[in-house]
Motif scaffolding. Structure first.
Motif, PDB file in Angstrom:
ATOM      1  N   GLU A 139       0.849  -1.196   0.000  1.00  0.00           N
ATOM      2  CA  GLU A 139       0.000   0.000   0.000  1.00  0.00           C
ATOM      3  C   GLU A 139       0.878   1.236   0.000  1.00  0.00           C
ATOM      4  O   GLU A 139       2.000   1.221   0.509  1.00  0.00           O
ATOM      5  N   ALA A 140       0.367   2.293  -0.600  1.00  0.00           N
ATOM      6  CA  ALA A 140       1.126   3.546  -0.714  1.00  0.00           C
ATOM      7  C   ALA A 140       0.898   4.377   0.535  1.00  0.00           C
ATOM      8  O   ALA A 140      -0.215   4.869   0.772  1.00  0.00           O
TER       9      ALA A 140
ATOM     10  N   ALA B 266      10.408   3.715  -5.465  1.00  0.00           N
ATOM     11  CA  ALA B 266      10.893   3.624  -4.096  1.00  0.00           C
ATOM     12  C   ALA B 266      10.648   2.222  -3.573  1.00  0.00           C
ATOM     13  O   ALA B 266       9.682   1.552  -3.956  1.00  0.00           O
ATOM     14  N   TRP B 267      11.545   1.774  -2.685  1.00  0.00           N
ATOM     15  CA  TRP B 267      11.378   0.504  -1.976  1.00  0.00           C
ATOM     16  C   TRP B 267      11.275   0.829  -0.499  1.00  0.00           C
ATOM     17  O   TRP B 267      12.259   1.059   0.192  1.00  0.00           O
ATOM     18  N   LEU B 268      10.022   0.908  -0.023  1.00  0.00           N
ATOM     19  CA  LEU B 268       9.744   1.218   1.374  1.00  0.00           C
ATOM     20  C   LEU B 268       8.928   0.074   1.953  1.00  0.00           C
ATOM     21  O   LEU B 268       7.882  -0.288   1.407  1.00  0.00           O
ATOM     22  N   ILE B 269       9.400  -0.500   3.061  1.00  0.00           N
ATOM     23  CA  ILE B 269       8.762  -1.689   3.613  1.00  0.00           C
ATOM     24  C   ILE B 269       8.259  -1.432   5.022  1.00  0.00           C
ATOM     25  O   ILE B 269       8.712  -0.512   5.708  1.00  0.00           O
TER      26      ILE B 269
ATOM     27  N   ALA C 163       7.966  -4.023  -9.014  1.00  0.00           N
ATOM     28  CA  ALA C 163       7.473  -2.823  -9.692  1.00  0.00           C
ATOM     29  C   ALA C 163       6.068  -2.548  -9.184  1.00  0.00           C
ATOM     30  O   ALA C 163       5.387  -3.445  -8.673  1.00  0.00           O
ATOM     31  N   GLY C 164       5.634  -1.302  -9.326  1.00  0.00           N
ATOM     32  CA  GLY C 164       4.308  -0.941  -8.861  1.00  0.00           C
ATOM     33  C   GLY C 164       3.793   0.310  -9.558  1.00  0.00           C
ATOM     34  O   GLY C 164       4.452   0.862 -10.446  1.00  0.00           O
ATOM     35  N   PRO C 165       2.638   0.786  -9.149  1.00  0.00           N
ATOM     36  CA  PRO C 165       1.987   1.892  -9.843  1.00  0.00           C
ATOM     37  C   PRO C 165       2.453   3.272  -9.419  1.00  0.00           C
ATOM     38  O   PRO C 165       2.094   4.261 -10.050  1.00  0.00           O
ATOM     39  N   GLY C 166       3.230   3.363  -8.338  1.00  0.00           N
ATOM     40  CA  GLY C 166       3.598   4.670  -7.809  1.00  0.00           C
ATOM     41  C   GLY C 166       4.444   5.491  -8.749  1.00  0.00           C
ATOM     42  O   GLY C 166       5.280   4.955  -9.490  1.00  0.00           O
ATOM     43  N   GLN C 167       4.255   6.808  -8.730  1.00  0.00           N
ATOM     44  CA  GLN C 167       5.053   7.702  -9.575  1.00  0.00           C
ATOM     45  C   GLN C 167       6.489   7.791  -9.081  1.00  0.00           C
ATOM     46  O   GLN C 167       7.410   8.000  -9.863  1.00  0.00           O
TER      47      GLN C 167
ATOM     48  N   PRO D 151       3.062   7.498   2.056  1.00  0.00           N
ATOM     49  CA  PRO D 151       4.242   8.335   1.808  1.00  0.00           C
ATOM     50  C   PRO D 151       5.240   8.294   2.959  1.00  0.00           C
ATOM     51  O   PRO D 151       4.885   8.491   4.120  1.00  0.00           O
ATOM     52  N   GLY D 152       6.479   7.976   2.606  1.00  0.00           N
ATOM     53  CA  GLY D 152       7.558   7.922   3.572  1.00  0.00           C
ATOM     54  C   GLY D 152       7.590   6.673   4.422  1.00  0.00           C
ATOM     55  O   GLY D 152       8.522   6.479   5.210  1.00  0.00           O
ATOM     56  N   ALA D 153       6.579   5.791   4.281  1.00  0.00           N
ATOM     57  CA  ALA D 153       6.500   4.625   5.154  1.00  0.00           C
ATOM     58  C   ALA D 153       6.426   3.306   4.394  1.00  0.00           C
ATOM     59  O   ALA D 153       6.983   2.304   4.836  1.00  0.00           O
ATOM     60  N   GLU D 154       5.731   3.284   3.261  1.00  0.00           N
ATOM     61  CA  GLU D 154       5.527   2.028   2.546  1.00  0.00           C
ATOM     62  C   GLU D 154       5.187   2.339   1.098  1.00  0.00           C
ATOM     63  O   GLU D 154       4.454   3.298   0.813  1.00  0.00           O
ATOM     64  N   SER D 155       5.731   1.550   0.182  1.00  0.00           N
ATOM     65  CA  SER D 155       5.410   1.709  -1.237  1.00  0.00           C
ATOM     66  C   SER D 155       4.678   0.474  -1.739  1.00  0.00           C
ATOM     67  O   SER D 155       4.810  -0.616  -1.180  1.00  0.00           O
ATOM     68  N   GLU D 156       3.880   0.657  -2.781  1.00  0.00           N
ATOM     69  CA  GLU D 156       3.067  -0.432  -3.328  1.00  0.00           C
ATOM     70  C   GLU D 156       3.840  -1.117  -4.450  1.00  0.00           C
ATOM     71  O   GLU D 156       4.044  -0.539  -5.521  1.00  0.00           O
ATOM     72  N   LEU D 157       4.275  -2.345  -4.207  1.00  0.00           N
ATOM     73  CA  LEU D 157       5.108  -3.070  -5.156  1.00  0.00           C
ATOM     74  C   LEU D 157       4.677  -4.532  -5.235  1.00  0.00           C
ATOM     75  O   LEU D 157       4.547  -5.206  -4.206  1.00  0.00           O
ATOM     76  N   GLU D 158       4.484  -5.037  -6.445  1.00  0.00           N
ATOM     77  CA  GLU D 158       4.362  -6.474  -6.682  1.00  0.00           C
ATOM     78  C   GLU D 158       5.779  -7.063  -6.682  1.00  0.00           C
ATOM     79  O   GLU D 158       6.730  -6.394  -7.069  1.00  0.00           O
ATOM     80  N   GLU D 159       5.902  -8.328  -6.287  1.00  0.00           N
ATOM     81  CA  GLU D 159       7.254  -8.892  -6.204  1.00  0.00           C
ATOM     82  C   GLU D 159       7.282 -10.335  -6.690  1.00  0.00           C
ATOM     83  O   GLU D 159       6.360 -11.109  -6.454  1.00  0.00           O
TER      84      GLU D 159
END
Length: 293
Positions: free
Chosen positions: A179-180, A259-262, A252-256, A182-190
């Motif tokens: 989930e997106a 970033a790799w934030l977990i 990769a994910g939809p975010g502009q 900001p500054g805490a977690e990015s939305e990425l498929e893996e």
């Protein structure tokens, strides 16, 4: 072949000639990440059309040449994934490239769907790949950071390798990035693609969901297996004693923002605090015992 709804792909079950593995956004049931594994016999070549995705050509075993747009990149490659990092090539969307190998080999083609094609095709030197030793004690592992923010420029694609000595746990504490925030977690498929040292080598991969987005995987994995992570907590990746574990991560994910934030599973995040009092596993790093940190 559709793999939608199937998260553990044993070796060969997602093959589609000429690829040993073909994972596309459509087959995975998501929108962005993909991976192909290509084996070439000595003297063989493969014509790759990138279409709407950006790609890396990342040797797993052997070397190759990549010819694209009047340029030729000679990739020295490596003898195997546990021996060293490798050089690689980047290919933007909308290009056609010839991948050929005089001596033969196996090559990963991680990719990410992107709406932009402004970056040029280019060569990535192995000497420039940051090698990180992460964790400590039985959580010690090595991370080869090929194509992450701050290590190599791409539009959406993120690629790294993790090498775990036999008996250790990696991808631990379990974490997620679905989930997106900001500054805490990015939305990425893996995507996790595995190789295990030893003829009978095996490991285990765990993926589990949140109450509102369930997923439940506990897979015994062997060389050539793949696990898809659409969402949820993932980890640990457990290397059985006696069998070193390798996996290639493609994200990769939809975010502009690339970033790799977990976010750690709060039930297990405390484990990170224990590493300060432990030593790094002396079996690391793999290969020539040199890092590019």
């Amino acid at each position: 072949m559709s793999t939608k709804g199937t998260y553990h792909l044993p070796r060969g079950t997602a093959a589609d000639s000429p690829y040993d593995l073909l994972v596309t956004p459509e087959s995975a049931g998501w929108g962005h990440s993909g991976l192909r594994i290509l084996t070439l016999s000595p003297g063989e070549g493969h014509l790759l059309d990138t279409g709407d995705a950006e790609f890396l050509v990342l040797p797993l075993r052997g070397g190759c040449t990549v010819t694209v747009g009047g340029q030729t990149f000679a990739l020295d490659g490596r003898t195997g994934v546990f021996e060293s990092v490798t050089d690689f090539a980047y290919l933007p969307r909308g290009t056609r490239a010839l991948v050929s190998s005089a001596s033969g080999g196996t090559f990963a083609l991680p990719n990410a769907r992107t709406g932009h094609g402004g970056l040029p095709a280019r060569y990535g030197r192995k000497e420039d790949v940051p090698v990180e030793l992460r964790g400590a004690g039985a959580c010690s592992r090595q991370v080869n950071n090929y194509c992450l923010p701050g290590t190599f420029e791409a539009d959406r694609l993120l690629v790294c390798e993790v090498l775990t000595p036999g008996g250790n746990w990696s991808s631990y504490p379990p974490h997620k990035h679905d989930e997106a925030r900001p500054g805490a977690e990015s939305e990425l498929e893996e995507i996790y693609y595995f190789q295990v040292a030893g003829e009978n080598g095996f490991a285990y991969q765990r993926v589990y969901g949140t109450p509102d987005r369930p997923v439940d995987v506990l897979a015994e994995v062997r060389s050539g297996d793949t696990v898809l992570i659409p969402h949820g907590w993932h980890g640990p990746s457990i290397a059985a004693p006696g069998y070193d574990l390798y996996y290639l991560n493609v994200m990769a994910g939809p975010g502009q923002d690339r970033a790799w934030l977990i976010c750690d599973d709060p039930a297990h995040g405390w484990v990170r605090d224990t590493w300060a009092s432990q030593e790094t596993d002396p079996r690391l790093p793999f290969g020539a015992k040199e890092t590019n940190r």
